[in-house]
Design a protein around this motif. Sequence first.
Motif, PDB file in Angstrom:
ATOM      1  N   TRP A 123     -11.924   1.915  -7.872  1.00  0.00           N
ATOM      2  CA  TRP A 123     -10.607   1.354  -7.558  1.00  0.00           C
ATOM      3  C   TRP A 123     -10.620  -0.137  -7.902  1.00  0.00           C
ATOM      4  CZ3 TRP A 123      -8.461   3.333  -2.200  1.00  0.00           C
ATOM      5  CH2 TRP A 123      -8.305   4.730  -2.253  1.00  0.00           C
ATOM      6  N   PRO A 124      -9.777  -0.585  -8.826  1.00  0.00           N
ATOM      7  CA  PRO A 124      -9.833  -1.982  -9.275  1.00  0.00           C
ATOM      8  C   PRO A 124      -9.552  -2.969  -8.134  1.00  0.00           C
ATOM      9  CG  PRO A 124      -8.485  -0.639 -10.749  1.00  0.00           C
ATOM     10  CD  PRO A 124      -8.741   0.189  -9.532  1.00  0.00           C
ATOM     11  N   PRO A 159       0.828  -1.211   0.000  1.00  0.00           N
ATOM     12  CA  PRO A 159       0.000   0.000   0.000  1.00  0.00           C
ATOM     13  C   PRO A 159       0.856   1.252   0.000  1.00  0.00           C
ATOM     14  CG  PRO A 159      -0.009  -1.017   2.175  1.00  0.00           C
ATOM     15  CD  PRO A 159       0.705  -1.970   1.266  1.00  0.00           C
ATOM     16  N   ILE A 160       0.326   2.316  -0.604  1.00  0.00           N
ATOM     17  CA  ILE A 160       1.039   3.588  -0.678  1.00  0.00           C
ATOM     18  C   ILE A 160       0.914   4.303   0.664  1.00  0.00           C
ATOM     19  CG2 ILE A 160       1.141   5.826  -1.829  1.00  0.00           C
ATOM     20  CD1 ILE A 160      -0.197   4.479  -4.243  1.00  0.00           C
ATOM     21  N   ARG A 181      -5.091   1.488  -0.793  1.00  0.00           N
ATOM     22  CA  ARG A 181      -4.666   2.152  -2.037  1.00  0.00           C
ATOM     23  C   ARG A 181      -3.249   1.719  -2.389  1.00  0.00           C
ATOM     24  NH1 ARG A 181      -2.511   7.788  -3.072  1.00  0.00           N
ATOM     25  NH2 ARG A 181      -3.334   8.456  -5.117  1.00  0.00           N
ATOM     26  N   THR A 182      -3.114   1.095  -3.544  1.00  0.00           N
ATOM     27  CA  THR A 182      -1.819   0.551  -3.957  1.00  0.00           C
ATOM     28  C   THR A 182      -1.305   1.142  -5.255  1.00  0.00           C
ATOM     29  OG1 THR A 182      -2.905  -1.295  -5.100  1.00  0.00           O
ATOM     30  CG2 THR A 182      -2.262  -1.660  -2.790  1.00  0.00           C
ATOM     31  N   ASN A 183      -2.116   1.962  -5.937  1.00  0.00           N
ATOM     32  CA  ASN A 183      -1.728   2.496  -7.239  1.00  0.00           C
ATOM     33  C   ASN A 183      -2.283   3.911  -7.366  1.00  0.00           C
ATOM     34  OD1 ASN A 183      -1.685   3.195 -10.034  1.00  0.00           O
ATOM     35  ND2 ASN A 183      -1.580   1.037 -10.594  1.00  0.00           N
ATOM     36  N   ALA A 184      -1.402   4.899  -7.400  1.00  0.00           N
ATOM     37  CA  ALA A 184      -1.843   6.295  -7.426  1.00  0.00           C
ATOM     38  C   ALA A 184      -2.553   6.649  -8.722  1.00  0.00           C
ATOM     39  CB  ALA A 184      -0.644   7.227  -7.224  1.00  0.00           C
ATOM     40  N   GLU A 185      -2.238   5.967  -9.811  1.00  0.00           N
ATOM     41  CA  GLU A 185      -2.845   6.281 -11.099  1.00  0.00           C
ATOM     42  C   GLU A 185      -4.266   5.745 -11.194  1.00  0.00           C
ATOM     43  OE1 GLU A 185      -1.466   8.270 -13.357  1.00  0.00           O
ATOM     44  OE2 GLU A 185       0.171   8.523 -11.909  1.00  0.00           O
TER      45      GLU A 185
END
Length: 358
Positions: free
Chosen positions: A274-275, A10-11, A259-263
Amino acid sequence: MSTNQTRTAPIPYSDDVEQIQPHEAEHIQRCIDAMHRTNEMTFDQHRHGYRATHAKSHGILRGTLEIHDDLPPELAQGLFATPGTHPVVVRIATETGQLDDDRAANARGFSLKVLDVPGEKMHPRTPDLPVQDLLFNTLPVLPPGTAKKFMELAEIRERYFHDLEGMDEAVGERDDAEELTAFGRLANIHPLAHAYYTQAAFRYGDYVAKIAVYPGTAEQEALSERSVTDADPDHILRDLLASWATDRETVFDVRVQLRTNAETMPVEDAAVYWPEDESPYRSVATVRLPPQDAYSPARRVFADDRLAFRPWNGLPAHRPLGSVNRLRRRAYEVMGQQRFTLNATTGTEMTSVDELPF
């Protein structure tokens, strides 16, 4: 996911995850002004003040939140950092600020008030309030996903308050009409068979996440097989919920999507899905609601007229994020006070589950 498969980390949360949007303060004020005027028109119709959203309740229940033992570090955050049991109150309702016919498909809401939560809170007047509020909806995203779009929709609802066909036409002419009409395409089923989502992003301790609750038993999931039809009464959701809750336990599984992908997982637009193949929802707790009278007159009046559920009532570790949540910070306070004034009552900040009438 295979146990041998490595999860994407995770971010970490940082304050710059939020970006104030252009003209945001103006959009927030215009949205609040439109909702305020719409609520006055609703009061003139019913001679009673209702919430600007989720006005029509279907059940109010009390029970417990059981936080799981041995959560991995990335999930053991904030409220969920310490295993244990908390009292809770749940209010289930329909999305709009009107007393809609239950036979019309629409988003349903699940408001969760967790009590006996230690630590300083974000509440502006009572930072020692032992409460964490979490608000959920039956769509994983919020179609008007920014304060600007929420303002535009609120102004359309005000403009066409007495002309539903005109409202539908005005929304239908927009480029984002497919998004904004998504609530009307949701399955119209038993309210306890839905999964419910926070839609917008929240701080999750050291990380950022969305939270959801899912039906916790196979018997409860099977309630989805019973669709609402035109042959049902317009208050069918209350009847279905009350019938179940009278002699059965209601269970929801609380899950977190980190959240693992900011894009692909933006914070500022809650309309973006969010996928789940990139970051699945993972279980952190269980809500248990024992058999009870979910819609007694005293309970309904208390929860509908006096009680508030606000996403900014809670721990800084679960700070609401994004422009829609910044709108909510002001709007919930202003609209709540309007409701209390219209009904000549005083809002209550619960500190014990025993304050909820039977």
